[in-house]
Design an enzyme around this catalytic site. Structure first.
Site, PDB file in Angstrom:
ATOM      1  N   LYS A  96       0.860  -1.144   0.005  1.00 50.28           N
ATOM      2  CA  LYS A  96      -0.022   0.069   0.041  1.00 50.28           C
ATOM      3  C   LYS A  96       0.905   1.264  -0.129  1.00 50.28           C
ATOM      4  O   LYS A  96       1.923   1.459   0.579  1.00 50.28           O
ATOM      5  CB  LYS A  96      -0.906  -0.213   1.110  1.00 50.28           C
ATOM      6  N   SER A 125      -9.652   1.501   2.853  1.00 51.85           N
ATOM      7  CA  SER A 125      -8.851   2.241   2.184  1.00 51.85           C
ATOM      8  C   SER A 125      -7.883   1.533   1.294  1.00 51.85           C
ATOM      9  O   SER A 125      -7.217   2.140   0.430  1.00 51.85           O
ATOM     10  CB  SER A 125      -8.229   3.295   2.944  1.00 51.85           C
ATOM     11  N   SER A 153      -9.955  -1.119   7.063  1.00 50.85           N
ATOM     12  CA  SER A 153      -9.542  -0.774   5.775  1.00 50.85           C
ATOM     13  C   SER A 153      -8.768  -1.952   5.015  1.00 50.85           C
ATOM     14  O   SER A 153      -8.293  -1.671   3.879  1.00 50.85           O
ATOM     15  CB  SER A 153      -8.379   0.318   5.616  1.00 50.85           C
TER      16      SER A 153
END
Lengths: 473, 96, 474
Positions: free
Chosen positions: A66, A141, A165
């Protein structure tokens, strides 16, 4: 080569070790797919396979990371324009651990800006598309990481989970995602959203891959005061039953008041039935303060974020809006230009919750609710091994469907926020489809129960037999 | 429940420049969110200790041993205004 | 009739600790180095960096708290103090708020309110004519200093005058120096002091509105700044105006006080517990280790020297404030050899004169035992005081045993045959003798001088004078 793509990460690692698969070929196969990037899942992809052998327990199987994990010399932007092009001088501990264990960096994945969002529509670099239906969101997210794994653009990935997330996008993309116990993984090098909630975790095709990756992520780090020594080694799950396992189903998170979509509810019930067939006992349980978890979360997380994001001021790195000889304007304009609307909303909310005269009513109260939620779980775990819920109240929604109403967007999280508030681990596994869209099943356990969680999830996964290969075509 | 002047005050604390439309929008969005969140204030929470740390551990200390610093050029690598090996900024106003 | 007002002053002192590394990261401390060569992801506030507490800074903080007689918190917390400024890389300072490391205590007559740990801000240089903030429009930030461990000491408003502030700060500085926790050098910024000043009608016990005086970098400026502020507030009140709560900067050159912040920018620091750090528990081991390193502090020593050794206030203070002198003195007293503490004490300034005021007597050639012997020889009138001074000079340059020196130099006190010398003196100066006989005691001077010259200073002046008076029947 579709054959290579069909191997799970654990299988690929095994094949590389056995000499059947060449690590560089594996890397290049995924690299090419990642670079094609039709889902906008990546913000950066490696140019080429790294030099060197493919040793280590992770067998040279590349990992997607990420965007908010600092990777030395590689853009680490946390999905934000305020950090566009920023290349840190150091690498996050967790990423370094994985590289050392034989999982080189494949690419950085797109995400909601500063991990604030549940749909990956808040990215400064465009939304990510769900491989199951490109008109829909992948969740957030960690939307980029989830979409990449689901679409076979990366064998596995890591993301972060603050209010859901990792788990929620995993559910919406039909893959496995896990948030470990708070403190299990180092946060050093993770661009912070909410310090007391953030945790790094795996997003993988199956539970075995999840265990394999997690095992190399956990560990006490002298650079992170809140990190802990994991009391046992993470083991690969085995066994196919749930004999003697007591599952608690909290009405507060699964009843009609929770607003769970009927299709999701059906898949959830079916999974419960399967669990029972495997020998588990299922009973309702109570988490009386769970309905208030969302409120507590949306006070604590923005409050911590408002402080964590204060460093983005145009002084030392990142965007600076120039042309002003007035410091106050430089600050305010830089931040107004660099941050997206959701980030601004949460900074405002957080600043307000901490401000003079409001602290006790908002932040102070939220931290008390947090104590009660921890107590609720503790009580539940005296009677149950795990608490189970649907991961997300609905399947992947259409792009733009919830962007007008922040509160509607926040409601995505109501099944996933209680666990980070209590610091306990939770895993989401796919349990079926509803109208051709994946549904996630969540198991949460007490602190440091990761091995038992993985075992139970594994047994259930085998029984469910979910096939995610459609998304990889 | 959050009016314009409150929004402007908070925006100033947070160093966020907002135009009129944004102030308007944020006032309504934040009020809407706070209406929902407000409900926790009705809970019975007397005598409950706030959680300041969710893990029950104390004293993570490090020995007073030097660790090599970054070279100055690395520290300044991303600086928007590197000046004489320092970070250039507009001078803070005396009445900040 | 003018109302009289009395000042009420409290102090906020920041002490930079002399650890090797910063409060929350492993960068080394420095002063005067090229910009930004002692930074890292943590003290630069890079995204993703996390603080880790320096154990030695905590140790020093505990030492300071124990030395001040404070109550040490069983469990204290760090908090974030949120505000924006270029010298604050994270946009918040990690400090302590409502659960500080230490509470209460005292030093001398001043009560301590609290003592806590925090990190220092970076340094801002201003580009412009004078290098000062006024008139500059561009500034440069140097993060070398950022993150240096600080102890903040806040006193109760117990000061009643600028002089008292200055004296007390001298005591604090010396105490901290003896604890060896800081260089406490105001010119280098390792000791900084802000003052909270208010005035009230004399004899009242309510407090007036206070202002905060900052950026005074010497004791002298602090004293004059506080005095200027007291005058300013007093005349405001005398004119029927009121004092506005604000922060002021004192310019010692012009004597002017300027407002640094208007009162509108009320400080909303939005404190909340630092989630990246765990609570700090002062364990038994930590407290024992801190206590073990605290010696006797100046205020205590001063009192004890007066009490145990009967020293007068000047010498007691000198020996308490200059640990080397005090240690040397006590070793000499222990050697004893017939001299009492007061006699020994009186010889130490003589020694200091000869070795230099910054020198450590224990590094000189004069051992404490020798000094004690010298003192006792003079006390027993084995040698005259003047001879004693000569012996001391010789001891300083060559060391050794005073008795041997006296022997070698023939400096023994002359009491045999002194009468004959006195008779010769009286014969040599009959006028002086007559004046003394007539009642003018002061005329004895030249007669004494004659005897001293004849005996090469080996006679004791007091003895000589006495003999002369006896001979002359006074």
């Amino acid at each position: 080569m579709t054959d290579l793509i069909e191997l799970s990460a654990a299988q690929a690692a095994e094949s590389v070790r056995a000499g059947e698969v060449d690590a560089r070929e594996l890397f290049e196969t995924y690299r090419a797919r990642a670079a094609a990037n039709e889902l906008n899942a990546f913000t950066w992809v490696a140019d080429a396979a790294p030099e060197g052998g493919a040793g280590g327990p992770l067998g040279g199987v590349p990992v997607a990371v990420k965007d908010l994990f600092c990777t030395e010399g590689v853009p680490s932007q946390a999905g934000s324009r305020i950090l566009e092009g920023y290349r840190p001088p150091y690498t996050a501990t967790v990423v370094a651990n994985l590289a050392r264990a034989g999982a080189p960096l494949l690419g950085k994945t797109n995400q909601d800006e500063f991990a604030m969002g549940s749909s990956n529509e808040n990215s400064g670099f465009g939304p990510v598309l769900n491989p199951w239906d490109r008109a829909r969101v992948p969740g957030g997210s960690s939307g980029g990481s989830a979409a990449a794994v689901a679409a076979g653009l990366a064998p596995w990935a890591i993301g972060t989970d603050t209010g859901g997330s990792i788990r929620q996008p995993a559910a919406l993309c039909g893959i496995v995602g896990m948030k470990p116990t708070y403190g299990a993984c180092s946060r050093f090098g993770m661009i912070a959203f909410a310090s007391s909630l953030d945790q790094a975790g795996p997003l993988t095709r199956d539970v075995t891959d999840c265990a394999l990756l997690l095992g190399q992520m956990v560990g006490k780090d002298p650079c992170d005061s809140t990190s802990l020594e994991f009391p046992e080694e993470i083991t690969l799950p085995r066994g196919g039953d749930l004999n003697g396992i007591r599952l608690g189903v909290p009405e507060e998170l699964t009843g009609s008041e929770g607003g769970v979509d009927p299709g999701v509810r059906d898949r959830f019930e079916e999974a419960l039935k399967l669990a029972e067939d495997l020998g588990a006992s299922i009973e309702p349980c109570r988490l009386p303060h769970a309905p208030h978890a969302l409120s507590a979360y949306y006070l604590i997380a923005p409050a911590e974020a408002s402080a964590n994001l204060a460093r983005f001021d145009g002084v030392r790195y990142g965007l600076r809006v120039d042309g002003s000889s007035d410091l106050l304007t430089m600050y305010s304009r830089t931040r107004a230009t660099g941050f997206g609307p959701e980030v601004k909303r949460r900074i405002m909310l957080g600043t307000y919750a901490l401000s003079s005269g409001y602290y006790d009513a908002y932040y102070g109260t939220a931290q008390k609710v947090r104590t009660k939620i921890s107590e609720d779980f503790k009580a539940a775990f005296e009677r149950f091994d795990f608490v189970v819920t649907p991961t997300s109240p609905w399947t992947a929604f259409e792009l733009g469907a919830k962007t007008d109403d922040p509160l509607a967007m926040y409601l995505n999280d109501f099944c996933t926020v209680p666990m980070p508030l209590a610091g306990i681990p939770a895993i989401s596994i796919p349990c079926g489809l509803s109208e051709n869209l994946p549904v996630g099943f969540q198991l949460a356990g007490p602190a440091f129960s990761e091995n038992r969680l993985l075992s139970a999830a594994y047994a259930l996964e085998q029984a469910i037999g979910f096939d995610g290969s459609d998304a990889r075509r | 429940m959050l009016d314009h002047s409150q929004v402007l005050h908070v925006a100033r604390l947070a160093r966020l420049e907002l135009n009129d439309a944004e102030v308007e929008r944020l006032a309504s969005e934040l009020s809407h969110v706070l209406d929902h969140i407000e409900k926790i204030r009705e809970l019975e929470l007397d005598g409950v200790a706030p959680t300041s740390h969710v893990i029950d551990v104390v004293n993570a200390l490090r020995p007073d041993e030097p660790i090599p610093s970054l070279p100055a050029e690395v520290a300044l690598a991303a600086a928007p205004e590197p000046v004489e090996q320092g970070f250039g900024v507009p001078t803070p106003g005396v009445a900040q | 009739m003018t109302d009289t007002y009395e000042p009420v002053i409290g102090l906020e002192i920041h002490v930079q600790l002399k650890t090797r590394t910063k409060m929350f990261c492993g960068c080394e401390l420095s002063f005067g180095d090229p910009r930004n060569i002692h930074t890292c992801s943590v003290c630069l506030g890079l995204p993703g960096a996390l603080p880790v507490i320096n154990a030695r800074a905590v140790h020093f903080g505990l030492m300071i708290g124990l030395a001040l007689g404070s109550e040490i918190a069983e469990r204290s917390l760090f908090h974030r103090k949120n505000y924006f400024y270029p010298d604050l890389p994270k946009g918040y300072q990690i400090s302590q708020y409502d659960v500080p490391l230490c509470s209460g205590g005292s030093l001398g007559e001043v009560r301590i309110h609290r003592v806590h740990l925090e990190e220092d801000a970076a340094k801002l240089d201003h580009l412009g004519q004078s290098g000062r903030i006024h008139g500059a429009d561009r500034s440069i930030v140097d993060f070398n200093r950022g993150g240096t461990p600080l102890v903040e000491i806040v006193t109760e408003p117990d000061f009643g005058s600028p002089e008292q502030v200055r004296e007390w700060l001298t005591l604090l500085r010396e105490s901290l120096r003896q604890l060896d926790v800081s260089d406490v050098d105001m010119s280098q910024g390792s000791l900084r002091c802000d003052a909270n000043v208010s005035v009230r009608p004399a004899g009242s016990d309510t407090l007036g509105t206070k202002t905060e005086l900052k950026n005074m970098n010497s004791f002298r400026f602090l004293e004059s700044g506080i005095r200027a502020e007291i005058d300013r507030q007093t005349s405001l009140l005398q004119n029927g105006e009121s004092v506005v709560q604000e922060t002021l900067h004192f310019d010692p050159v012009s004597g002017r006080l300027t407002s640094l912040r208007s009162k509108e920018e009320a400080h909303d620091y939005r404190y909340f517990p630092e989630p990246d750090l765990l609570p700090l528990v002062a364990t038994r081991e930590m407290l024992d280790a801190a206590r073990a390193e605290i010696g006797e502090l100046p205020a205590e020593r001063e009192a004890r020297l007066g009490r145990e050794h009967g020293l007068g206030p000047e010498l007691a203070r000198l020996f308490a404030f200059r640990r080397e002198l005090g240690d040397y003195f006590e070793r000499a007293v222990a050697a004893g050899d017939g001299a009492g503490p007061v006699e020994i004490a009186n010889w130490i300034p003589q020694l200091v004169e000869r070795i230099g005021s910054d020198a450590d007597p224990s590094e000189s050639q004069v051992s404490p035992e020798s000094l004690a012997t010298l003192a006792s020889m003079v006390k027993a009138k084995e040698i005259s005081r003047d001879a004693g001074r000569e012996v001391l000079t010789l001891l300083v340059s060559e060391g050794g045993d005073p008795r041997a020196i006296v022997q070698r130099e023939g400096l023994g006190a002359l009491s045999d045959g002194l009468g004959e010398v006195v008779d010769r003196a009286l014969a040599a100066d009959p006028d002086a003798a007559a004046q003394v006989r007539a009642g003018n005691r002061r005329a004895v001077g030249p007669l004494v001088g004659y005897v001293m010259r004849e005996t090469k200073g080996r006679a004791d002046g007091g003895e000589v004078t006495k003999l002369i008076f006896e001979r002359l029947g006074i």
